[in-house]
Scaffold this motif. Structure first.
Motif, PDB file in Angstrom:
ATOM      1  N   ILE A 105      -5.069  56.387  37.842  1.00  0.00           N
ATOM      2  CA  ILE A 105      -5.597  55.890  39.116  1.00  0.00           C
ATOM      3  C   ILE A 105      -5.119  54.464  39.375  1.00  0.00           C
ATOM      4  CG2 ILE A 105      -7.740  55.145  40.257  1.00  0.00           C
ATOM      5  CD1 ILE A 105      -9.042  57.672  38.904  1.00  0.00           C
ATOM      6  N   LEU A 106      -5.264  53.593  38.372  1.00  0.00           N
ATOM      7  CA  LEU A 106      -4.841  52.200  38.549  1.00  0.00           C
ATOM      8  C   LEU A 106      -3.350  52.119  38.846  1.00  0.00           C
ATOM      9  CD1 LEU A 106      -6.674  50.048  35.845  1.00  0.00           C
ATOM     10  CD2 LEU A 106      -7.432  50.708  38.125  1.00  0.00           C
ATOM     11  N   ASN A 107      -2.566  52.854  38.078  1.00  0.00           N
ATOM     12  CA  ASN A 107      -1.112  52.789  38.236  1.00  0.00           C
ATOM     13  C   ASN A 107      -0.682  53.295  39.607  1.00  0.00           C
ATOM     14  OD1 ASN A 107       1.559  52.273  36.986  1.00  0.00           O
ATOM     15  ND2 ASN A 107       1.820  54.468  37.264  1.00  0.00           N
ATOM     16  N   GLN A 108      -1.266  54.401  40.046  1.00  0.00           N
ATOM     17  CA  GLN A 108      -0.828  54.980  41.313  1.00  0.00           C
ATOM     18  C   GLN A 108      -1.303  54.170  42.521  1.00  0.00           C
ATOM     19  OE1 GLN A 108      -1.936  59.190  40.928  1.00  0.00           O
ATOM     20  NE2 GLN A 108       0.093  59.620  40.106  1.00  0.00           N
TER      21      GLN A 108
ATOM     22  N   ALA B 151      -1.804  50.846  42.416  1.00  0.00           N
ATOM     23  CA  ALA B 151      -1.014  49.615  42.372  1.00  0.00           C
ATOM     24  C   ALA B 151       0.405  49.839  42.877  1.00  0.00           C
ATOM     25  CB  ALA B 151      -0.980  49.059  40.949  1.00  0.00           C
ATOM     26  N   THR B 152       1.050  50.921  42.421  1.00  0.00           N
ATOM     27  CA  THR B 152       2.431  51.155  42.850  1.00  0.00           C
ATOM     28  C   THR B 152       2.499  51.491  44.336  1.00  0.00           C
ATOM     29  OG1 THR B 152       2.294  53.448  42.048  1.00  0.00           O
ATOM     30  CG2 THR B 152       3.250  51.823  40.579  1.00  0.00           C
ATOM     31  N   ARG B 153       1.490  52.187  44.844  1.00  0.00           N
ATOM     32  CA  ARG B 153       1.481  52.473  46.290  1.00  0.00           C
ATOM     33  C   ARG B 153       1.366  51.181  47.091  1.00  0.00           C
ATOM     34  NH1 ARG B 153      -0.274  56.836  49.207  1.00  0.00           N
ATOM     35  NH2 ARG B 153       0.589  58.002  47.471  1.00  0.00           N
ATOM     36  N   PHE B 154       0.496  50.274  46.647  1.00  0.00           N
ATOM     37  CA  PHE B 154       0.338  49.017  47.378  1.00  0.00           C
ATOM     38  C   PHE B 154       1.541  48.093  47.212  1.00  0.00           C
ATOM     39  CE2 PHE B 154      -4.149  50.093  48.001  1.00  0.00           C
ATOM     40  CZ  PHE B 154      -4.318  49.642  49.287  1.00  0.00           C
ATOM     41  N   MET B 155       2.243  48.216  46.096  1.00  0.00           N
ATOM     42  CA  MET B 155       3.510  47.478  45.976  1.00  0.00           C
ATOM     43  C   MET B 155       4.467  47.925  47.090  1.00  0.00           C
ATOM     44  SD  MET B 155       3.846  45.474  43.050  1.00  0.00           S
ATOM     45  CE  MET B 155       2.813  45.155  41.618  1.00  0.00           C
ATOM     46  N   GLU B 156       4.527  49.235  47.299  1.00  0.00           N
ATOM     47  CA  GLU B 156       5.405  49.777  48.342  1.00  0.00           C
ATOM     48  C   GLU B 156       4.944  49.350  49.736  1.00  0.00           C
ATOM     49  OE1 GLU B 156       5.014  53.912  47.490  1.00  0.00           O
ATOM     50  OE2 GLU B 156       6.202  53.801  45.631  1.00  0.00           O
TER      51      GLU B 156
ATOM     52  N   TYR C 245     -22.254  59.071  31.173  1.00  0.00           N
ATOM     53  CA  TYR C 245     -21.940  57.799  31.833  1.00  0.00           C
ATOM     54  C   TYR C 245     -20.438  57.657  32.023  1.00  0.00           C
ATOM     55  CZ  TYR C 245     -21.492  52.923  32.997  1.00  0.00           C
ATOM     56  OH  TYR C 245     -21.155  51.766  33.653  1.00  0.00           O
ATOM     57  N   ILE C 246     -19.657  57.998  31.008  1.00  0.00           N
ATOM     58  CA  ILE C 246     -18.199  57.916  31.108  1.00  0.00           C
ATOM     59  C   ILE C 246     -17.695  58.801  32.240  1.00  0.00           C
ATOM     60  CG2 ILE C 246     -16.046  58.538  29.927  1.00  0.00           C
ATOM     61  CD1 ILE C 246     -17.445  57.589  27.313  1.00  0.00           C
ATOM     62  N   GLU C 247     -18.244  59.998  32.337  1.00  0.00           N
ATOM     63  CA  GLU C 247     -17.836  60.912  33.419  1.00  0.00           C
ATOM     64  C   GLU C 247     -18.177  60.326  34.781  1.00  0.00           C
ATOM     65  OE1 GLU C 247     -15.737  63.939  34.741  1.00  0.00           O
ATOM     66  OE2 GLU C 247     -16.119  63.678  32.602  1.00  0.00           O
ATOM     67  N   SER C 248     -19.321  59.668  34.882  1.00  0.00           N
ATOM     68  CA  SER C 248     -19.718  59.070  36.169  1.00  0.00           C
ATOM     69  C   SER C 248     -18.784  57.931  36.561  1.00  0.00           C
ATOM     70  CB  SER C 248     -21.167  58.568  36.104  1.00  0.00           C
ATOM     71  OG  SER C 248     -21.275  57.386  35.320  1.00  0.00           O
ATOM     72  N   VAL C 249     -18.325  57.152  35.568  1.00  0.00           N
ATOM     73  CA  VAL C 249     -17.373  56.074  35.859  1.00  0.00           C
ATOM     74  C   VAL C 249     -16.050  56.661  36.340  1.00  0.00           C
ATOM     75  CG1 VAL C 249     -16.093  54.126  34.895  1.00  0.00           C
ATOM     76  CG2 VAL C 249     -18.471  54.495  34.219  1.00  0.00           C
ATOM     77  N   SER C 250     -15.590  57.722  35.678  1.00  0.00           N
ATOM     78  CA  SER C 250     -14.347  58.386  36.084  1.00  0.00           C
ATOM     79  C   SER C 250     -14.447  58.878  37.526  1.00  0.00           C
ATOM     80  CB  SER C 250     -14.047  59.555  35.147  1.00  0.00           C
ATOM     81  OG  SER C 250     -12.827  60.179  35.486  1.00  0.00           O
ATOM     82  N   GLU C 251     -15.580  59.457  37.856  1.00  0.00           N
ATOM     83  CA  GLU C 251     -15.782  59.960  39.228  1.00  0.00           C
ATOM     84  C   GLU C 251     -15.773  58.834  40.244  1.00  0.00           C
ATOM     85  OE1 GLU C 251     -19.420  62.107  38.883  1.00  0.00           O
ATOM     86  OE2 GLU C 251     -18.500  63.798  37.811  1.00  0.00           O
ATOM     87  N   ARG C 252     -16.318  57.673  39.890  1.00  0.00           N
ATOM     88  CA  ARG C 252     -16.311  56.533  40.814  1.00  0.00           C
ATOM     89  C   ARG C 252     -14.884  56.025  41.036  1.00  0.00           C
ATOM     90  NH1 ARG C 252     -21.374  53.820  41.497  1.00  0.00           N
ATOM     91  NH2 ARG C 252     -20.264  52.314  42.785  1.00  0.00           N
ATOM     92  N   TYR C 253     -14.077  56.020  39.980  1.00  0.00           N
ATOM     93  CA  TYR C 253     -12.682  55.600  40.126  1.00  0.00           C
ATOM     94  C   TYR C 253     -11.917  56.573  41.027  1.00  0.00           C
ATOM     95  CZ  TYR C 253     -12.442  51.566  37.011  1.00  0.00           C
ATOM     96  OH  TYR C 253     -12.580  50.315  36.469  1.00  0.00           O
ATOM     97  N   ILE C 254     -12.162  57.856  40.853  1.00  0.00           N
ATOM     98  CA  ILE C 254     -11.503  58.858  41.704  1.00  0.00           C
ATOM     99  C   ILE C 254     -11.949  58.688  43.159  1.00  0.00           C
ATOM    100  CG2 ILE C 254     -11.381  61.333  42.226  1.00  0.00           C
ATOM    101  CD1 ILE C 254     -11.485  61.795  39.150  1.00  0.00           C
ATOM    102  N   GLU C 255     -13.235  58.390  43.351  1.00  0.00           N
ATOM    103  CA  GLU C 255     -13.762  58.164  44.700  1.00  0.00           C
ATOM    104  C   GLU C 255     -13.035  57.012  45.383  1.00  0.00           C
ATOM    105  OE1 GLU C 255     -17.997  56.938  46.899  1.00  0.00           O
ATOM    106  OE2 GLU C 255     -17.878  57.068  44.719  1.00  0.00           O
ATOM    107  N   LEU C 256     -12.816  55.912  44.638  1.00  0.00           N
ATOM    108  CA  LEU C 256     -12.110  54.784  45.245  1.00  0.00           C
ATOM    109  C   LEU C 256     -10.676  55.159  45.583  1.00  0.00           C
ATOM    110  CD1 LEU C 256     -12.352  51.093  44.871  1.00  0.00           C
ATOM    111  CD2 LEU C 256     -10.081  52.068  44.678  1.00  0.00           C
ATOM    112  N   TYR C 257     -10.004  55.842  44.672  1.00  0.00           N
ATOM    113  CA  TYR C 257      -8.620  56.269  44.922  1.00  0.00           C
ATOM    114  C   TYR C 257      -8.543  57.041  46.241  1.00  0.00           C
ATOM    115  CZ  TYR C 257      -4.194  58.772  44.352  1.00  0.00           C
ATOM    116  OH  TYR C 257      -2.932  59.284  44.552  1.00  0.00           O
ATOM    117  N   GLU C 258      -9.411  58.024  46.390  1.00  0.00           N
ATOM    118  CA  GLU C 258      -9.338  58.896  47.559  1.00  0.00           C
ATOM    119  C   GLU C 258      -9.706  58.160  48.837  1.00  0.00           C
ATOM    120  OE1 GLU C 258     -10.002  63.182  45.358  1.00  0.00           O
ATOM    121  OE2 GLU C 258     -11.682  62.330  46.489  1.00  0.00           O
ATOM    122  N   ASN C 259     -10.603  57.179  48.740  1.00  0.00           N
ATOM    123  CA  ASN C 259     -10.982  56.416  49.928  1.00  0.00           C
ATOM    124  C   ASN C 259      -9.922  55.408  50.325  1.00  0.00           C
ATOM    125  OD1 ASN C 259     -13.976  56.730  51.090  1.00  0.00           O
ATOM    126  ND2 ASN C 259     -13.974  57.287  48.931  1.00  0.00           N
ATOM    127  N   ILE C 260      -9.397  54.662  49.366  1.00  0.00           N
ATOM    128  CA  ILE C 260      -8.473  53.598  49.731  1.00  0.00           C
ATOM    129  C   ILE C 260      -7.096  54.141  50.086  1.00  0.00           C
ATOM    130  CG2 ILE C 260      -7.716  53.070  47.374  1.00  0.00           C
ATOM    131  CD1 ILE C 260      -8.144  50.642  50.342  1.00  0.00           C
TER     132      ILE C 260
END
Length: 318
Positions: free
Chosen positions: A59-62, A64-69, A274-289
């Motif tokens: 998620i972080l890599n994709q 970041a690279t999209r925003f670089m572009e 808890y770990i699964e909930s954090v993963s889901e929040r990261y995916i949520e941000l990816y899909e929104n931004i």
């Protein structure tokens, strides 16, 4: 629990050295290229937490690279290719020893300083009468020192950066301009997605040719804070918490469980739920931004996948 990558031990052709940051591991290839692997490590309060978060590195890599572009027309960057979902390859650069933090709103660290009665942060004066999450009249730049792994980043003023010779004045003027330009572009993109870019940080370096470029990550949930624009004003008026997408929810969970990265404090247990909930929040941000569905990469043998993809890329480039 899903497979995660929390540490790497690759040995690529012409590899010179490896730098291990809080969440990324950077391989120097022949003093020409950097292979940056985004791990699934999670850090908060400058401490790496004991368990990885599934898909976080991808998620972080994709993002970041999209925003670089999306920003390369206004600020040059280090990126050359992304041969794997968790990997970015770019030009070797000499990083500046500061992180350029820019804040559009009184949130996070700035809000905690403000609540403690301080009205200056990094030499910048904040007006009286502000509430947490209020918008500043204009964005403020509040740099930090770039700490070694295990150390804490420290607030520092523009004046101190120049006085200590950490960055030359000519270079610092460029860093400030790039920081404001990137924040403006990020703000516009976020608005198109129904989000508010609250604050973020950028890191810069110099190429061998002496060109200042954007390096590392940009506009990810690890480096940025986002609010949902819908209902922002109403929540502020009522004194309610903002609905946000950022790593702040991890920091708050840690604070509520008695941990702020200080000596003697114990990291609370990170359950599978808890770990699964954090993963889901990261995916949520990816899909929104990014405005698109997140596609999970195959993580059954994530180390082998990364190794093969990077080797294939380097051999094709040789």
């Amino acid at each position: 629990m899903s497979n995660t990558i929390t540490t790497t031990d690759f040995n690529f052709p012409n590899q010179k050295s490896v730098y291990r940051g809080k969440v990324r591991e950077v391989y120097n290839i022949n003093d020409e290229l950097l292979v940056m692997v985004a791990t699934d490590r999670l850090s908060a309060f400058d401490v790496v937490l004991p368990k990885g978060i599934p898909y976080k590195g991808q998620i972080l890599n994709q993002i970041a690279t999209r925003f670089m572009e999306l920003t390369e027309d206004i600020v040059p960057n280090w990126l050359i290719a992304t041969p794997d979902p968790n990997v970015a390859v770019g030009h070797l650069c000499e990083p500046f020893k500061v992180e350029m933090v820019i804040r559009g709103y009184l949130s996070g660290h700035a809000a905690r300083e403000y609540a403690a009665g301080r009205r200056q942060i990094c030499g910048v004066t904040m007006a009286e009468g502000l509430k947490e999450n209020d918008k500043f009249p204009e964005p403020i730049i509040t740099p930090t020192t770039k700490a070694d792994n295990g150390s804490h980043d420290e607030d520092i003023s523009r004046e101190a950066i120049l006085a200590k010779g950490i960055v030359s004045e000519d270079d610092y003027i460029v860093l400030e301009k790039f920081t404001r330009d990137l924040f403006q572009r990020g703000t516009e993109i976020a608005a198109d997605r129904g989000l508010i870019l609250v604050d973020t940080k950028y890191e810069f370096g110099k190429t061998k040719e002496g060109v200042i470029v954007l390096i590392d990550e940009i506009h990810t949930p690890d480096s940025s804070r986002y609010f949902y624009a819908d209902g922002y004003q109403e929540r502020q008026h009522k004194g309610e918490e903002q609905k946000q997408l950022s790593k702040e929810f991890v920091r708050r969970w840690l604070i509520e469980n008695g941990f702020q990265g200080q000596d003697g404090q114990q990291i609370p247990e990170m359950t599978d739920a808890y770990i699964e909930s954090v993963s889901e929040r990261y995916i949520e941000l990816y899909e929104n931004i990014l405005g698109e569905k997140f596609v999970k990469a195959d993580i059954d043998n994530i180390d082998q996948r990364i190794d093969k993809n990077v080797l294939d890329y380097l051999s094709a480039k040789a």
